[in-house]
Design a protein around this motif. Structure first.
Motif, PDB file in Angstrom:
ATOM      1  N   THR A  39       0.835  -1.199   0.000  1.00 29.40           N
ATOM      2  CA  THR A  39       0.000   0.000   0.000  1.00 29.40           C
ATOM      3  C   THR A  39       0.868   1.246   0.000  1.00 29.40           C
ATOM      4  N   PRO A  40       1.056   1.894  -1.147  1.00 29.08           N
ATOM      5  CA  PRO A  40       1.901   3.098  -1.201  1.00 29.08           C
ATOM      6  C   PRO A  40       1.295   4.258  -0.423  1.00 29.08           C
ATOM      7  N   HIS A  41       2.122   5.281  -0.197  1.00 30.32           N
ATOM      8  CA  HIS A  41       1.688   6.486   0.515  1.00 30.32           C
ATOM      9  C   HIS A  41       0.846   7.367  -0.409  1.00 30.32           C
ATOM     10  N   LEU A  42      -0.261   6.840  -0.863  1.00 28.84           N
ATOM     11  CA  LEU A  42      -1.127   7.543  -1.806  1.00 28.84           C
ATOM     12  C   LEU A  42      -2.504   7.719  -1.185  1.00 28.84           C
ATOM     13  N   ALA A  43      -2.998   8.959  -1.191  1.00 26.18           N
ATOM     14  CA  ALA A  43      -4.283   9.299  -0.569  1.00 26.18           C
ATOM     15  C   ALA A  43      -4.256   8.875   0.906  1.00 26.18           C
ATOM     16  N   THR A 151      -2.300  -2.100  -3.569  1.00 26.43           N
ATOM     17  CA  THR A 151      -3.579  -1.460  -3.272  1.00 26.43           C
ATOM     18  C   THR A 151      -3.432   0.038  -3.520  1.00 26.43           C
ATOM     19  N   VAL A 152      -4.180   0.536  -4.480  1.00 26.29           N
ATOM     20  CA  VAL A 152      -4.050   1.921  -4.920  1.00 26.29           C
ATOM     21  C   VAL A 152      -5.254   2.715  -4.417  1.00 26.29           C
ATOM     22  N   CYS A 153      -5.017   3.599  -3.461  1.00 28.46           N
ATOM     23  CA  CYS A 153      -6.085   4.393  -2.856  1.00 28.46           C
ATOM     24  C   CYS A 153      -6.077   5.805  -3.433  1.00 28.46           C
ATOM     25  N   THR A 154      -7.237   6.294  -3.852  1.00 26.82           N
ATOM     26  CA  THR A 154      -7.376   7.670  -4.330  1.00 26.82           C
ATOM     27  C   THR A 154      -8.632   8.295  -3.725  1.00 26.82           C
ATOM     28  N   ARG A 155      -8.529   9.582  -3.421  1.00 24.41           N
ATOM     29  CA  ARG A 155      -9.666  10.311  -2.860  1.00 24.41           C
ATOM     30  C   ARG A 155     -10.663  10.676  -3.955  1.00 24.41           C
ATOM     31  N   THR A 156     -11.941  10.664  -3.593  1.00 22.71           N
ATOM     32  CA  THR A 156     -13.008  11.111  -4.477  1.00 22.71           C
ATOM     33  C   THR A 156     -13.833  12.155  -3.730  1.00 22.71           C
ATOM     34  N   LYS A 157     -14.839  12.702  -4.383  1.00 21.13           N
ATOM     35  CA  LYS A 157     -15.694  13.696  -3.729  1.00 21.13           C
ATOM     36  C   LYS A 157     -16.510  13.090  -2.590  1.00 21.13           C
ATOM     37  N   THR A 158     -16.762  11.794  -2.665  1.00 20.24           N
ATOM     38  CA  THR A 158     -17.608  11.146  -1.650  1.00 20.24           C
ATOM     39  C   THR A 158     -16.845  10.204  -0.722  1.00 20.24           C
ATOM     40  N   GLY A 159     -15.557   9.999  -0.975  1.00 22.99           N
ATOM     41  CA  GLY A 159     -14.805   9.067  -0.142  1.00 22.99           C
ATOM     42  C   GLY A 159     -13.508   8.651  -0.791  1.00 22.99           C
ATOM     43  N   PHE A 160     -13.387   7.327  -1.033  1.00 22.11           N
ATOM     44  CA  PHE A 160     -12.142   6.797  -1.575  1.00 22.11           C
ATOM     45  C   PHE A 160     -12.423   5.665  -2.554  1.00 22.11           C
ATOM     46  N   ASN A 161     -11.615   5.594  -3.601  1.00 26.11           N
ATOM     47  CA  ASN A 161     -11.547   4.420  -4.463  1.00 26.11           C
ATOM     48  C   ASN A 161     -10.316   3.623  -4.063  1.00 26.11           C
ATOM     49  N   ILE A 162     -10.469   2.317  -3.944  1.00 26.01           N
ATOM     50  CA  ILE A 162      -9.326   1.451  -3.662  1.00 26.01           C
ATOM     51  C   ILE A 162      -9.282   0.362  -4.730  1.00 26.01           C
ATOM     52  N   GLU A 163      -8.220   0.400  -5.530  1.00 27.76           N
ATOM     53  CA  GLU A 163      -8.054  -0.568  -6.614  1.00 27.76           C
ATOM     54  C   GLU A 163      -7.034  -1.621  -6.199  1.00 27.76           C
ATOM     55  N   PHE A 164      -7.331  -2.879  -6.505  1.00 28.23           N
ATOM     56  CA  PHE A 164      -6.445  -3.990  -6.166  1.00 28.23           C
ATOM     57  C   PHE A 164      -5.798  -4.503  -7.448  1.00 28.23           C
ATOM     58  N   VAL A 165      -4.491  -4.332  -7.543  1.00 27.42           N
ATOM     59  CA  VAL A 165      -3.748  -4.688  -8.759  1.00 27.42           C
ATOM     60  C   VAL A 165      -2.774  -5.814  -8.424  1.00 27.42           C
ATOM     61  N   TYR A 182       8.641  -0.338  -7.772  1.00 26.33           N
ATOM     62  CA  TYR A 182       8.662   1.131  -7.762  1.00 26.33           C
ATOM     63  C   TYR A 182       8.210   1.722  -9.089  1.00 26.33           C
ATOM     64  N   ASN A 183       8.441   1.019 -10.184  1.00 26.13           N
ATOM     65  CA  ASN A 183       7.891   1.478 -11.465  1.00 26.13           C
ATOM     66  C   ASN A 183       6.371   1.478 -11.423  1.00 26.13           C
ATOM     67  N   MET A 184       5.823   0.474 -10.782  1.00 26.02           N
ATOM     68  CA  MET A 184       4.380   0.358 -10.650  1.00 26.02           C
ATOM     69  C   MET A 184       3.827   1.487  -9.772  1.00 26.02           C
ATOM     70  N   ILE A 185       4.510   1.740  -8.654  1.00 30.73           N
ATOM     71  CA  ILE A 185       4.090   2.838  -7.772  1.00 30.73           C
ATOM     72  C   ILE A 185       4.173   4.167  -8.510  1.00 30.73           C
ATOM     73  N   LYS A 191      -0.500   9.445 -11.929  1.00 29.33           N
ATOM     74  CA  LYS A 191      -1.906   9.665 -12.267  1.00 29.33           C
ATOM     75  C   LYS A 191      -2.599  10.561 -11.237  1.00 29.33           C
ATOM     76  N   ASN A 192      -2.084  10.553  -9.993  1.00 28.91           N
ATOM     77  CA  ASN A 192      -2.678  11.376  -8.921  1.00 28.91           C
ATOM     78  C   ASN A 192      -1.554  11.987  -8.077  1.00 28.91           C
ATOM     79  N   PRO A 193      -0.728  12.842  -8.673  1.00 22.46           N
ATOM     80  CA  PRO A 193       0.452  13.355  -7.955  1.00 22.46           C
ATOM     81  C   PRO A 193       0.117  14.192  -6.729  1.00 22.46           C
ATOM     82  N   THR A 194      -1.011  14.879  -6.735  1.00 26.25           N
ATOM     83  CA  THR A 194      -1.351  15.735  -5.595  1.00 26.25           C
ATOM     84  C   THR A 194      -1.813  14.936  -4.380  1.00 26.25           C
ATOM     85  N   GLN A 195      -2.073  13.640  -4.572  1.00 21.14           N
ATOM     86  CA  GLN A 195      -2.531  12.814  -3.456  1.00 21.14           C
ATOM     87  C   GLN A 195      -1.405  11.985  -2.835  1.00 21.14           C
ATOM     88  N   TYR A 196      -0.186  12.179  -3.319  1.00 23.58           N
ATOM     89  CA  TYR A 196       0.944  11.402  -2.798  1.00 23.58           C
ATOM     90  C   TYR A 196       1.578  12.102  -1.603  1.00 23.58           C
TER      91      TYR A 196
END
Length: 213
Positions: A39-43, A151-165, A182-185, A191-196
């Protein structure tokens, strides 16, 4: 992060979290497969752990780095000890417990994009900068029968999306596997640099780091 640990204690995270590509992961959980979550330091990476743990009937062991402050360390351990979640510190004893849990068929989670401030590390490229990455995650993904998910977590207007890759460990040395991780991260952060979590000093050079080859 204390706010996150405490504020969701008595809420149902399902109201705020949307899982993406989770079906194969839940199949692995129900089949008793040993699973490693990266789980990277994303969102909000804390949300990922708590939301998965609330939806399954299996223990989930996570690694965390204790603070130099005893009080803050107690708050972290207390806040992260929730339904099915067992936090262990990033010391020798904690890492042994972590690896044993995986060998015994359990579920574990860690933050892969941290610096090897202690223990073994390898120099890899992250956003075209040299980074001394810990080798633990590369060793764990190659353990027998272990299935690994980013596990890729991103913020949305209503909460969070969590994608499992799914991350498939192919033949290669530790350094090559780390670079693939690290290439994957890097791909998902771009794609979401402001959330890192950029404020973490992951590009510093630890005293014990070997020379860059």
């Amino acid at each position: 992060f204390i706010v996150v640990w405490q504020s969701f204690k008595y809420r149902k995270l399902a109201r705020y979290v949307n899982f993406i590509n989770a079906e194969p992961m839940f199949d692995d959980i129900h089949n008793g497969t040993p699973i490693l979550y990266m789980t990277p330091h994303l969102a909000n990476f804390e949300i990922t752990v708590q939301s998965v743990a609330q939806m399954v009937d299996r223990k989930f062991t996570i690694l965390y780095k204790p603070s130099k402050s005893k009080l803050f360390s107690r708050l972290m351990a207390s806040g992260r000890t929730r339904h099915n979640v067992i936090p262990v510190p990033t010391n020798k004893r904690g890492v042994i417990t972590f690896a044993k849990t995986l060998r015994d068929g359990g579920m574990v989670g860690l933050l892969p994009d941290s610096i090897a401030s202690q223990g073994d590390g390898e120099w890899i490229k992250f956003f075209n900068q040299d980074m001394f990455a810990p080798t633990l995650v590369a060793k764990l993904v190659t353990m027998p029968n272990v299935v690994t998910y980013m596990t890729v977590c991103t913020r949305t207007k209503t909460g969070f999306n969590i994608e499992f890759v799914r991350f498939n460990a192919i033949d290669g040395n530790t350094k090559e596997i780390l670079q693939r991780i690290y290439n994957m991260i890097e791909y998902y952060v771009a794609k979401n640099p402001t959330q890192y979590f950029w404020s973490y000093d992951r590009f510093r050079v630890p005293d014990h780091a070997h020379a860059i080859h």
